[in-house]
Design a protein around this motif. Structure first.
Motif: not given
Length: 87
Positions: A37, A74, A76, A24-25, A39-41
């Motif tokens: 912004f 965004g 996926r 989670y950035e 970014v999640e993984i």
């Protein structure tokens, strides 16, 4: 309010890791000064969906909602791998 939103989003939250969040950035860009912004993984799409029902996550979203304009972009994708880790 961008900086206030960033400050909230970067607060340490081990609940996310326990729910399946691997990354989670949060970041900003001077070319889009009103945009934050993220970014999640996640372990899976299901883990992400389930996280939104977690009381701690729901409370954090509710606390930050007044800082959001309602526009979310965004996309996926399925992670194929990384040169930074095995597998």
């Amino acid at each position: 309010m961008r900086d206030e939103l960033v400050a909230r989003l970067v607060q340490r939250n081990e609940t996310l890791r326990a729910l399946g969040c691997q990354l989670y950035e949060v970041g900003t860009n001077s070319e889009q000064p009103d945009t934050v912004f993220v970014v999640e993984i996640w372990d899976s799409a299901e883990a992400h969906s389930a996280s939104l029902r977690d009381p701690h996550v729901a409370a954090a979203i509710a606390e930050a909602r007044h800082l959001l304009n309602g526009h979310f972009g965004g996309f996926r994708f399925e992670v194929s791998g990384s040169p930074l880790r095995d597998g």
